[in-house]
Scaffold this motif. Structure first.
Motif, mmCIF file in Angstrom:
data_model
loop_
_atom_site.group_PDB
_atom_site.id
_atom_site.type_symbol
_atom_site.label_atom_id
_atom_site.label_comp_id
_atom_site.label_asym_id
_atom_site.label_seq_id
_atom_site.Cartn_x
_atom_site.Cartn_y
_atom_site.Cartn_z
ATOM 1 N N SER A 1 0.826 -1.210 0.000
ATOM 2 C CA SER A 1 0.000 0.000 0.000
ATOM 3 C C SER A 1 0.855 1.254 0.000
ATOM 4 O O SER A 1 0.566 2.237 -0.699
ATOM 5 N N GLU A 2 1.920 1.226 0.774
ATOM 6 C CA GLU A 2 2.823 2.376 0.830
ATOM 7 C C GLU A 2 3.525 2.593 -0.507
ATOM 8 O O GLU A 2 3.677 3.735 -0.966
ATOM 9 N N ILE A 3 3.944 1.500 -1.135
ATOM 10 C CA ILE A 3 4.611 1.605 -2.442
ATOM 11 C C ILE A 3 3.638 2.139 -3.489
ATOM 12 O O ILE A 3 3.990 3.018 -4.294
ATOM 13 N N GLU A 4 2.417 1.637 -3.474
ATOM 14 C CA GLU A 4 1.414 2.119 -4.421
ATOM 15 C C GLU A 4 1.179 3.620 -4.246
ATOM 16 O O GLU A 4 1.071 4.363 -5.234
ATOM 17 N N ALA A 5 1.091 4.059 -2.984
ATOM 18 C CA ALA A 5 0.882 5.484 -2.724
ATOM 19 C C ALA A 5 2.063 6.312 -3.229
ATOM 20 O O ALA A 5 1.879 7.418 -3.765
ATOM 21 N N GLU A 6 3.275 5.802 -3.079
ATOM 22 C CA GLU A 6 4.455 6.504 -3.585
ATOM 23 C C GLU A 6 4.406 6.642 -5.105
ATOM 24 O O GLU A 6 4.734 7.697 -5.662
ATOM 25 N N ILE A 7 4.002 5.574 -5.773
ATOM 26 C CA ILE A 7 3.892 5.636 -7.240
ATOM 27 C C ILE A 7 2.808 6.624 -7.636
ATOM 28 O O ILE A 7 2.988 7.422 -8.566
ATOM 29 N N ASP A 8 1.688 6.599 -6.921
ATOM 30 C CA ASP A 8 0.607 7.553 -7.200
ATOM 31 C C ASP A 8 1.109 8.989 -7.122
ATOM 32 O O ASP A 8 0.729 9.848 -7.927
ATOM 33 N N ARG A 9 1.951 9.259 -6.137
ATOM 34 C CA ARG A 9 2.456 10.627 -5.919
ATOM 35 C C ARG A 9 3.625 10.977 -6.826
ATOM 36 O O ARG A 9 4.098 12.115 -6.818
ATOM 37 N N GLY A 10 4.090 10.001 -7.614
ATOM 38 C CA GLY A 10 5.226 10.245 -8.484
ATOM 39 C C GLY A 10 6.555 10.259 -7.775
ATOM 40 O O GLY A 10 7.549 10.781 -8.299
ATOM 41 N N GLU A 11 6.620 9.667 -6.568
ATOM 42 C CA GLU A 11 7.841 9.681 -5.765
ATOM 43 C C GLU A 11 8.653 8.403 -5.892
ATOM 44 O O GLU A 11 9.807 8.353 -5.456
ATOM 45 N N PHE A 12 8.076 7.365 -6.470
ATOM 46 C CA PHE A 12 8.762 6.075 -6.565
ATOM 47 C C PHE A 12 9.791 6.126 -7.687
ATOM 48 O O PHE A 12 9.510 6.622 -8.789
ATOM 49 N N VAL A 13 10.973 5.613 -7.424
ATOM 50 C CA VAL A 13 12.037 5.599 -8.430
ATOM 51 C C VAL A 13 12.095 4.208 -9.072
ATOM 52 O O VAL A 13 12.469 3.221 -8.415
ATOM 53 N N PHE A 14 11.705 4.136 -10.330
ATOM 54 C CA PHE A 14 11.776 2.864 -11.052
ATOM 55 C C PHE A 14 13.207 2.641 -11.526
ATOM 56 O O PHE A 14 13.877 3.559 -11.994
ATOM 57 N N LYS A 15 13.660 1.391 -11.410
ATOM 58 C CA LYS A 15 15.035 1.052 -11.769
ATOM 59 C C LYS A 15 15.033 0.112 -12.975
ATOM 60 O O LYS A 15 14.574 -1.030 -12.879
ATOM 61 N N PRO A 16 15.516 0.593 -14.117
ATOM 62 C CA PRO A 16 15.524 -0.245 -15.322
ATOM 63 C C PRO A 16 16.255 -1.556 -15.141
ATOM 64 O O PRO A 16 15.890 -2.562 -15.767
ATOM 65 N N GLU A 17 17.279 -1.584 -14.288
ATOM 66 C CA GLU A 17 18.031 -2.820 -14.107
ATOM 67 C C GLU A 17 17.185 -3.914 -13.442
ATOM 68 O O GLU A 17 17.549 -5.096 -13.482
ATOM 69 N N LEU A 18 16.066 -3.519 -12.826
ATOM 70 C CA LEU A 18 15.148 -4.511 -12.246
ATOM 71 C C LEU A 18 14.109 -4.994 -13.259
ATOM 72 O O LEU A 18 13.194 -5.740 -12.909
ATOM 73 N N GLU A 19 14.232 -4.535 -14.479
ATOM 74 C CA GLU A 19 13.553 -5.081 -15.656
ATOM 75 C C GLU A 19 12.094 -4.688 -15.802
ATOM 76 O O GLU A 19 11.687 -4.149 -16.836
ATOM 77 N N ASP A 20 11.261 -4.982 -14.811
ATOM 78 C CA ASP A 20 9.823 -4.815 -15.024
ATOM 79 C C ASP A 20 9.139 -4.324 -13.760
ATOM 80 O O ASP A 20 9.764 -4.149 -12.708
ATOM 81 N N ILE A 21 7.848 -4.133 -13.866
ATOM 82 C CA ILE A 21 7.078 -3.596 -12.737
ATOM 83 C C ILE A 21 7.060 -4.579 -11.569
ATOM 84 O O ILE A 21 7.095 -4.177 -10.399
ATOM 85 N N HIS A 22 7.039 -5.864 -11.865
ATOM 86 C CA HIS A 22 6.956 -6.876 -10.808
ATOM 87 C C HIS A 22 8.212 -6.858 -9.930
ATOM 88 O O HIS A 22 8.129 -6.838 -8.697
ATOM 89 N N MET A 23 9.370 -6.853 -10.572
ATOM 90 C CA MET A 23 10.617 -6.884 -9.822
ATOM 91 C C MET A 23 10.892 -5.561 -9.116
ATOM 92 O O MET A 23 11.466 -5.537 -8.021
ATOM 93 N N ASN A 24 10.482 -4.471 -9.723
ATOM 94 C CA ASN A 24 10.655 -3.172 -9.069
ATOM 95 C C ASN A 24 9.863 -3.104 -7.770
ATOM 96 O O ASN A 24 10.367 -2.662 -6.740
ATOM 97 N N ILE A 25 8.628 -3.561 -7.819
ATOM 98 C CA ILE A 25 7.798 -3.511 -6.615
ATOM 99 C C ILE A 25 8.286 -4.521 -5.579
ATOM 100 O O ILE A 25 8.387 -4.207 -4.383
ATOM 101 N N GLU A 26 8.615 -5.720 -6.016
ATOM 102 C CA GLU A 26 9.057 -6.734 -5.053
ATOM 103 C C GLU A 26 10.366 -6.329 -4.372
ATOM 104 O O GLU A 26 10.532 -6.514 -3.164
#
Length: 468
Positions: free
Chosen positions: A72-97
């Protein structure tokens, strides 16, 4: 050097690898730049999975609660545009996990118990497309309403109906507009059937063979609102039929919009002069100050190619794939996302465009005069007087040829002249040959007579919830 020191760091699947992934491979294989839009659905599926793992005793209740809170906290961060996605983690699943594990520790590493990215991405994609199908249905309904509003406004106005882009028979403007309502209703019906096939829960297929752990797929399906679960784990992980079917539905929607766009472009020309599109929905020329261009219909027509291209691209991706999952399937989402974005935007702007388009009623009626558009009515008149249709067709053809030689219309002939071709023709023929007489004679179900069109419009308005 020990094996442990050679293992890939930062890769959640890197245990058996002795070298780091090449930067070029990471850049080439990453999908996070477009599958990030699946984040809400990834979180939704992971929460349901965590609850099931706890119910089955595969993780503790405390671990499940920590996972759900972290998600829930991660989802809220993404909603706010604060989450940093890392291309080296390949996809949305690995980034969140990875973010979850960094946040809550070992409990986060247990979330992937009894699932694979193969069934996880299938789940996320189905959840996403299910929502998109619902959005499309709403947009299609709004577009139908726009057509219905125009049909109500211009009820009674006549225009030429065309075959082969040649004037054929007079019809009501409303009848023409309601034809598109029927097209989009078929689109909605197809979409509803597609949604049923999307709405089957794949989680639990794991990599491709299922799992030996005691999971409860049905409870996850019920929590996520799926009607049923997939029956074969191998089929599940390699299946993209639901995405292909949705792309086909999107293609028909966009093709229908393109047909409309072509008519709007033609009708807005001075040669036709059937419609006036509002200035706010047109553009001008950079060099010719007099120009008013129908750019929106032209763009809708032009965008049809990219929607069709998306379908062809995914068909070609799937056509040679052996069972089960292959990385080729990563190419599915970008095509579908683009097609969805294109069709949704086209539907939205079409509804606006229609509400800002006026029909030139006088010009439309004038265009029904000439071209022998009531010739079929004359043939029907003779049929009602017991002349075989093929014979009536020949008689009327000769009358038309006679008119062409004299450069006149059917209504310019006298009764005596008409009777030279058939004594069955009486004084009532001129009412039959009138535009309004022709239109209102078409009383067969689905026809263009005022009574049938008004009935159809009433039915459409009722089904769409439009109050008049």
């Amino acid at each position: 050097m020990s094996v442990e020191t050679k293992q890939v760091s930062g890769k959640m699947w890197g245990g058996r690898f002795a070298e780091t992934t090449a930067a070029s491979v990471e850049a080439f294989s990453a999908s996070i730049q477009y599958d990030a839009r699946l984040y809400r659905h990834d979180v939704m599926g992971s929460k349901a999975h965590a609850r099931m793992l706890a119910r089955q005793g595969l993780i503790t209740t405390e671990e499940s609660e920590a996972i759900i809170q972290g998600l829930s906290e991660i989802e809220a961060e993404i909603d706010r545009g604060e989450f940093v996605f890392k291309p080296e983690l390949e996809d949305i699943h690995m980034n969140i996990e990875k973010a979850l594990t960094d946040r809550i520790g070992a409990a986060g590493a247990k979330l992937h118990t009894a699932r694979s990215r193969n069934d996880q991405v299938n789940l996320d994609f189905r959840l996403y497309l299910r929502d998109e199908a619902d959005t499309l249905d709403v947009l299609l309904g709004e577009t139908q309403k726009a057509f219905a509003r125009r049909a109500r406004k211009y009820l009674g106005a006549v225009m030429p109906g065309y075959t082969h882009l040649q004037r054929a028979q007079p019809v009501l403007v409303s009848h023409h507009l309601l034809a598109y309502v029927e097209m989009f209703q078929r689109d909605r019906d197809r979409l509803a059937g597609c949604r049923q096939r999307i709405n089957i829960m794949p989680l639990g297929a794991a990599a491709m063979a299922g799992t030996g752990l005691p999971i409860d797929r049905q409870s996850v399906a019920e929590e996520l609102g799926f009607a049923s679960i997939t029956a074969n784990s191998m089929d599940t992980t390699g299946d993209r039929d639901f995405a292909l079917e949705l792309l086909f539905c999107l293609n028909l929607i966009q093709l229908h919009l393109s047909r409309l766009a072509e008519e709007l472009v033609l009708w807005s020309t001075k040669e036709f002069d059937f419609i006036r599109i509002g200035d706010r929905y047109c553009t001008g020329s950079s060099i010719m100050p007099q120009k008013k261009n129908p750019d929106i219909p032209e763009l809708i027509r032009g965008k049809t190619g990219r929607v069709t291209g998306a379908l062809i691209a995914l068909l070609m991706t799937v056509k040679g794939l052996p069972l089960t999952y292959n990385r080729d399937l990563q190419e599915d989402k970008e095509q579908v996302f683009d097609a969805l974005d294109t069709v949704k935007a086209s539907l939205s702007i079409t509804a606006e465009l229609l509400d800002n388009t006026e029909f030139n009623v006088e010009r439309l009626r004038a265009a029904t005069i000439g071209g022998f558009m009531t010739a079929t009515d004359l043939a029907d008149y003779l049929v009602r007087r017991n002349m075989p249709f093929r014979q009536a067709h020949g008689v009327v053809g000769r009358i038309v040829a006679h008119c062409q030689q004299r450069d006149c219309e059917l209504t310019n002939l006298t009764l005596a002249e008409l009777r030279e071709f058939s004594e069955l023709i009486g004084a009532d023929i001129f009412e039959v040959l009138s535009v309004d007489g022709s239109v209102n004679s078409r009383v067969s179900a689905g026809g263009t007579s005022r009574i049938r069109v008004e009935e159809a419009l009433n039915t459409v308005e009722h089904s769409l919830g439009i109050s008049t």
